[in-house]
Motif scaffolding. Sequence first.
Motif, PDB file in Angstrom:
ATOM      1  N   GLY A 190     -16.915  13.279  13.646  1.00  0.00           N
ATOM      2  CA  GLY A 190     -15.992  13.585  14.893  1.00  0.00           C
ATOM      3  C   GLY A 190     -14.498  13.096  15.020  1.00  0.00           C
ATOM      4  O   GLY A 190     -14.087  13.514  16.232  1.00  0.00           O
ATOM      5  N   PHE A 191     -14.129  12.932  14.088  1.00  0.00           N
ATOM      6  CA  PHE A 191     -12.675  12.489  13.941  1.00  0.00           C
ATOM      7  C   PHE A 191     -11.861  13.702  14.727  1.00  0.00           C
ATOM      8  O   PHE A 191     -10.730  13.443  15.116  1.00  0.00           O
ATOM      9  CB  PHE A 191     -12.127  12.101  12.759  1.00  0.00           C
TER      10      PHE A 191
ATOM     11  N   ILE B 201      -3.070  13.852  10.861  1.00  0.00           N
ATOM     12  CA  ILE B 201      -3.938  13.739   9.779  1.00  0.00           C
ATOM     13  C   ILE B 201      -4.765  14.763   9.592  1.00  0.00           C
ATOM     14  O   ILE B 201      -5.692  15.261  10.407  1.00  0.00           O
ATOM     15  CB  ILE B 201      -4.553  12.241  10.240  1.00  0.00           C
ATOM     16  N   ASP B 202      -4.918  15.047   8.459  1.00  0.00           N
ATOM     17  CA  ASP B 202      -5.727  16.241   8.178  1.00  0.00           C
ATOM     18  C   ASP B 202      -6.827  15.931   6.989  1.00  0.00           C
ATOM     19  O   ASP B 202      -6.891  15.168   6.192  1.00  0.00           O
ATOM     20  CB  ASP B 202      -5.154  17.398   7.131  1.00  0.00           C
ATOM     21  N   GLY B 203      -8.286  16.335   7.371  1.00  0.00           N
ATOM     22  CA  GLY B 203      -9.400  16.486   6.651  1.00  0.00           C
ATOM     23  C   GLY B 203     -10.340  15.187   6.847  1.00  0.00           C
ATOM     24  O   GLY B 203     -11.415  15.342   6.153  1.00  0.00           O
ATOM     25  N   ALA B 204     -10.020  14.233   7.468  1.00  0.00           N
ATOM     26  CA  ALA B 204     -10.834  13.073   7.688  1.00  0.00           C
ATOM     27  C   ALA B 204     -11.728  13.730   8.817  1.00  0.00           C
ATOM     28  O   ALA B 204     -11.861  14.253   9.613  1.00  0.00           O
ATOM     29  CB  ALA B 204     -10.026  12.117   8.751  1.00  0.00           C
ATOM     30  N   LYS B 205     -13.276  12.957   8.468  1.00  0.00           N
ATOM     31  CA  LYS B 205     -14.433  13.298   9.301  1.00  0.00           C
ATOM     32  C   LYS B 205     -14.746  12.134  10.036  1.00  0.00           C
ATOM     33  O   LYS B 205     -15.138  12.173  11.304  1.00  0.00           O
ATOM     34  CB  LYS B 205     -15.405  13.867   8.105  1.00  0.00           C
ATOM     35  N   SER B 206     -14.933  11.088   9.317  1.00  0.00           N
ATOM     36  CA  SER B 206     -15.325   9.794   9.768  1.00  0.00           C
ATOM     37  C   SER B 206     -14.066   8.894  10.324  1.00  0.00           C
ATOM     38  O   SER B 206     -13.071   9.296   9.652  1.00  0.00           O
ATOM     39  CB  SER B 206     -16.556   9.374   9.199  1.00  0.00           C
TER      40      SER B 206
ATOM     41  N   ARG C 241       0.955  -1.195  -0.134  1.00  0.00           N
ATOM     42  CA  ARG C 241      -0.015   0.190  -0.091  1.00  0.00           C
ATOM     43  C   ARG C 241       0.688   1.343   0.062  1.00  0.00           C
ATOM     44  O   ARG C 241       2.101   1.363   0.389  1.00  0.00           O
ATOM     45  CB  ARG C 241      -0.942  -0.003   1.167  1.00  0.00           C
ATOM     46  N   LYS C 242       0.192   2.448  -0.487  1.00  0.00           N
ATOM     47  CA  LYS C 242       0.681   3.675  -0.470  1.00  0.00           C
ATOM     48  C   LYS C 242       0.039   4.404   0.706  1.00  0.00           C
ATOM     49  O   LYS C 242      -1.340   4.478   0.438  1.00  0.00           O
ATOM     50  CB  LYS C 242       0.543   4.290  -1.705  1.00  0.00           C
ATOM     51  N   SER C 243       0.703   5.093   1.748  1.00  0.00           N
ATOM     52  CA  SER C 243      -0.037   5.625   2.782  1.00  0.00           C
ATOM     53  C   SER C 243      -0.370   7.029   2.401  1.00  0.00           C
ATOM     54  O   SER C 243       0.365   7.907   1.815  1.00  0.00           O
ATOM     55  CB  SER C 243       0.698   5.586   4.013  1.00  0.00           C
ATOM     56  N   VAL C 244      -1.684   7.342   2.683  1.00  0.00           N
ATOM     57  CA  VAL C 244      -2.156   8.862   2.386  1.00  0.00           C
ATOM     58  C   VAL C 244      -2.680   9.310   3.619  1.00  0.00           C
ATOM     59  O   VAL C 244      -3.486   8.545   4.409  1.00  0.00           O
ATOM     60  CB  VAL C 244      -3.215   8.913   1.376  1.00  0.00           C
ATOM     61  N   ARG C 245      -2.213  10.436   4.110  1.00  0.00           N
ATOM     62  CA  ARG C 245      -2.629  11.260   5.118  1.00  0.00           C
ATOM     63  C   ARG C 245      -3.422  12.325   4.789  1.00  0.00           C
ATOM     64  O   ARG C 245      -3.703  13.021   5.946  1.00  0.00           O
ATOM     65  CB  ARG C 245      -1.588  11.185   6.219  1.00  0.00           C
ATOM     66  N   ASN C 246      -3.909  12.866   3.870  1.00  0.00           N
ATOM     67  CA  ASN C 246      -4.481  13.943   3.439  1.00  0.00           C
ATOM     68  C   ASN C 246      -5.774  13.577   3.152  1.00  0.00           C
ATOM     69  O   ASN C 246      -5.823  12.849   1.876  1.00  0.00           O
ATOM     70  CB  ASN C 246      -4.050  15.085   2.697  1.00  0.00           C
ATOM     71  N   PHE C 247      -6.988  13.897   3.583  1.00  0.00           N
ATOM     72  CA  PHE C 247      -7.988  13.255   3.189  1.00  0.00           C
ATOM     73  C   PHE C 247      -8.981  14.393   2.783  1.00  0.00           C
ATOM     74  O   PHE C 247      -9.171  15.440   3.344  1.00  0.00           O
ATOM     75  CB  PHE C 247      -8.877  12.535   4.536  1.00  0.00           C
ATOM     76  N   LEU C 248      -9.817  14.174   1.854  1.00  0.00           N
ATOM     77  CA  LEU C 248     -10.958  14.901   1.387  1.00  0.00           C
ATOM     78  C   LEU C 248     -12.270  14.988   2.503  1.00  0.00           C
ATOM     79  O   LEU C 248     -12.493  14.152   3.045  1.00  0.00           O
ATOM     80  CB  LEU C 248     -11.702  14.453   0.145  1.00  0.00           C
ATOM     81  N   PRO C 249     -12.705  16.278   2.857  1.00  0.00           N
ATOM     82  CA  PRO C 249     -13.755  16.308   3.666  1.00  0.00           C
ATOM     83  C   PRO C 249     -15.090  15.960   3.167  1.00  0.00           C
ATOM     84  O   PRO C 249     -15.968  16.790   3.286  1.00  0.00           O
ATOM     85  CB  PRO C 249     -13.608  17.802   4.173  1.00  0.00           C
ATOM     86  N   VAL C 250     -15.196  15.034   2.703  1.00  0.00           N
ATOM     87  CA  VAL C 250     -16.322  14.273   2.022  1.00  0.00           C
ATOM     88  C   VAL C 250     -16.981  13.144   2.745  1.00  0.00           C
ATOM     89  O   VAL C 250     -16.235  12.376   3.186  1.00  0.00           O
ATOM     90  CB  VAL C 250     -16.191  14.099   0.599  1.00  0.00           C
ATOM     91  N   LYS C 251     -18.257  13.297   2.842  1.00  0.00           N
ATOM     92  CA  LYS C 251     -18.875  12.232   3.554  1.00  0.00           C
ATOM     93  C   LYS C 251     -19.044  10.971   2.490  1.00  0.00           C
ATOM     94  O   LYS C 251     -19.236  11.258   1.244  1.00  0.00           O
ATOM     95  CB  LYS C 251     -20.203  12.745   4.081  1.00  0.00           C
ATOM     96  N   LEU C 252     -19.136   9.838   3.312  1.00  0.00           N
ATOM     97  CA  LEU C 252     -19.581   8.505   2.361  1.00  0.00           C
ATOM     98  C   LEU C 252     -20.824   8.878   1.862  1.00  0.00           C
ATOM     99  O   LEU C 252     -21.880   9.403   2.251  1.00  0.00           O
ATOM    100  CB  LEU C 252     -19.479   7.403   3.228  1.00  0.00           C
TER     101      LEU C 252
END
Length: 89
Positions: free
Chosen positions: A56-57, A71-76, A15-26
């Motif tokens: 609430g992350f 970790i930036d941008g994660a919501k869930s 895997r390639k680790s990614v730690r910037n996430f889009l602030p988008v809900k599923l």
Amino acid sequence: MKIPEKKWYKAVRKRKSVRNFLPVKLKKQDERDLIKFLKELNEVYKGIRIEYVKEGFEEVAQGFIGSYGKIDGAKSYLVILSEKNTPYK
């Protein structure tokens, strides 16, 4: 439920680790599918429970910086709970 753990283990190694996430809900259907999958997974692996937390992350991880950075941008997020003497490590 057939769990492809050997396939998953190989995928984790590649895997390639990614730690910037889009602030988008599923999407609603994706969320339902994830919850259903986790329920089935939790039934297979006794002593371990994985829970999906919808929001609430940022509050939970406030001030937390891992060895890899913030970790930036994660919501869930997922919470993995394990009994002390479970055979799964």
